[in-house]
Design a protein around this motif. Structure first.
Motif, PDB file in Angstrom:
ATOM      1  N   LEU A 108      22.977  -7.604 -14.622  1.00 13.34           N
ATOM      2  CA  LEU A 108      23.443  -6.969 -13.396  1.00 13.34           C
ATOM      3  C   LEU A 108      24.955  -7.049 -13.291  1.00 13.34           C
ATOM      4  CD1 LEU A 108      22.479  -5.696 -10.676  1.00 13.34           C
ATOM      5  CD2 LEU A 108      22.419  -8.032  -9.760  1.00 13.34           C
ATOM      6  N   VAL A 149      17.541  -5.735  -6.560  1.00 13.13           N
ATOM      7  CA  VAL A 149      18.023  -6.448  -7.739  1.00 13.13           C
ATOM      8  C   VAL A 149      18.205  -7.916  -7.371  1.00 13.13           C
ATOM      9  CG1 VAL A 149      19.130  -4.400  -8.726  1.00 13.13           C
ATOM     10  CG2 VAL A 149      20.452  -5.921  -7.240  1.00 13.13           C
ATOM     11  N   TYR A 194      12.337  -7.017  -9.065  1.00 10.84           N
ATOM     12  CA  TYR A 194      13.727  -6.653  -9.327  1.00 10.84           C
ATOM     13  C   TYR A 194      13.853  -5.588 -10.415  1.00 10.84           C
ATOM     14  CZ  TYR A 194      14.347 -11.115  -6.931  1.00 10.84           C
ATOM     15  OH  TYR A 194      14.290 -12.154  -6.036  1.00 10.84           O
ATOM     16  N   GLN A 251      16.869   0.293  -4.325  1.00 15.12           N
ATOM     17  CA  GLN A 251      16.594  -0.583  -5.468  1.00 15.12           C
ATOM     18  C   GLN A 251      16.791  -2.022  -5.025  1.00 15.12           C
ATOM     19  OE1 GLN A 251      19.101  -0.152  -8.907  1.00 15.12           O
ATOM     20  NE2 GLN A 251      20.996  -0.216  -7.747  1.00 15.12           N
ATOM     21  N   ALA A 296      16.740  -5.205 -11.825  1.00 10.81           N
ATOM     22  CA  ALA A 296      17.656  -5.916 -12.719  1.00 10.81           C
ATOM     23  C   ALA A 296      17.804  -7.339 -12.186  1.00 10.81           C
ATOM     24  CB  ALA A 296      19.014  -5.223 -12.773  1.00 10.81           C
ATOM     25  N   VAL A 297      18.036  -8.272 -13.104  1.00  5.17           N
ATOM     26  CA  VAL A 297      18.259  -9.673 -12.724  1.00  5.17           C
ATOM     27  C   VAL A 297      19.455 -10.191 -13.501  1.00  5.17           C
ATOM     28  CG1 VAL A 297      17.333 -12.026 -12.692  1.00  5.17           C
ATOM     29  CG2 VAL A 297      15.811 -10.096 -12.252  1.00  5.17           C
ATOM     30  N   VAL A 311      20.612  -6.804  -2.863  1.00  5.49           N
ATOM     31  CA  VAL A 311      20.932  -7.828  -3.857  1.00  5.49           C
ATOM     32  C   VAL A 311      20.414  -9.151  -3.304  1.00  5.49           C
ATOM     33  CG1 VAL A 311      22.754  -9.022  -5.122  1.00  5.49           C
ATOM     34  CG2 VAL A 311      22.994  -6.578  -4.614  1.00  5.49           C
ATOM     35  N   ASP A 322      26.116  -1.349 -11.334  1.00  8.47           N
ATOM     36  CA  ASP A 322      24.696  -1.075 -11.089  1.00  8.47           C
ATOM     37  C   ASP A 322      24.382  -0.865  -9.610  1.00  8.47           C
ATOM     38  OD1 ASP A 322      23.960  -1.465 -13.851  1.00  8.47           O
ATOM     39  OD2 ASP A 322      24.251  -3.610 -13.498  1.00  8.47           O
ATOM     40  N   THR A 359      21.029  -0.505  -2.144  1.00  3.11           N
ATOM     41  CA  THR A 359      20.556  -1.629  -2.962  1.00  3.11           C
ATOM     42  C   THR A 359      20.477  -2.899  -2.137  1.00  3.11           C
ATOM     43  OG1 THR A 359      21.641  -0.654  -4.901  1.00  3.11           O
ATOM     44  CG2 THR A 359      21.037  -2.967  -5.053  1.00  3.11           C
TER      45      THR A 359
END
Length: 190
Positions: A68, A109, A131, A107, A133-134, A80, A72, A78
């Motif tokens: 990440l 993440v 997630y 999204q 992405a991580v 987070v 991104d 998003t």
């Protein structure tokens, strides 16, 4: 007792009473805050209204999701989420993150904070991985840039990469519909 001695005694009493007065004022402020029905997890952040910090974190090996970075976060609303496998409240909020991740308009993440990668993989393997992405923040340096106090914390990022809101503590069923989802809807509309 002379006038000088009496004045010195009065000053000493005042110095001894100052901590008590300070505590009483602070307790009063906390009481007013609690009684006003305000969201105690809604703590102002100096980063709200500013671009997300510049960061680039590697992914969790063998998990099948990428790392990440700030790039991104642009182009889509998003969330987070800063989490760790050793964090009990992170486990409690995990089902709500899965609900949010099912909404394809946003999204979700994660930033894995000061964790052992194997433990993080096991955590996500047991509970599911919400997630897209991580990023692995093993030393906690990225979390410092984000202004993280502790885990879990979640940031709402606008399509332009600006931090819109910071949620401190776990996202639970009680605050999912009353706080988090309305903030997301506002971000999607804006």
């Amino acid at each position: 007792m002379s006038g000088t001695e009496a004045a010195g005694l009065g000053r000493r009493r005042l110095v001894l009473l100052l901590p008590l007065v300070f505590f009483a004022v602070l307790a009063g402020i906390f009481l007013v805050r609690l009684e006003s029905g305000g969201d105690v997890s809604d703590i102002p952040s100096a980063l709200v209204g500013k671009p997300a910090p510049d960061f680039s974190l590697p992914g969790l090996d063998a998990l099948g999701v990428p790392g990440l970075g700030r790039a991104d976060l642009a182009g889509k609303v998003t969330l987070v989420n800063v989490f760790a496998s050793w964090c009990g409240p992170c486990r409690a909020e995990h089902p709500q993150l899965a609900v949010l991740a099912a909404d394809k308009r946003i999204q979700v993440v994660g930033i894995n904070y000061k964790d052992v990668p194997e433990n993080a993989r096991r955590f996500l393997g047991q509970l599911g991985n919400p997630y897209a992405a991580v990023g692995v923040d093993s030393k906690g340096r990225a979390a410092i840039d984000w202004g993280v106090y502790g885990v879990p914390e979640t940031f709402l990022i606008g399509k332009d990469g600006t931090i819109l809101k910071k949620f401190i503590g776990p996202i639970l069923p009680e605050n999912l519909d009353t706080t988090v989802k309305p903030a997301i809807e506002s971000a999607l509309a804006g």
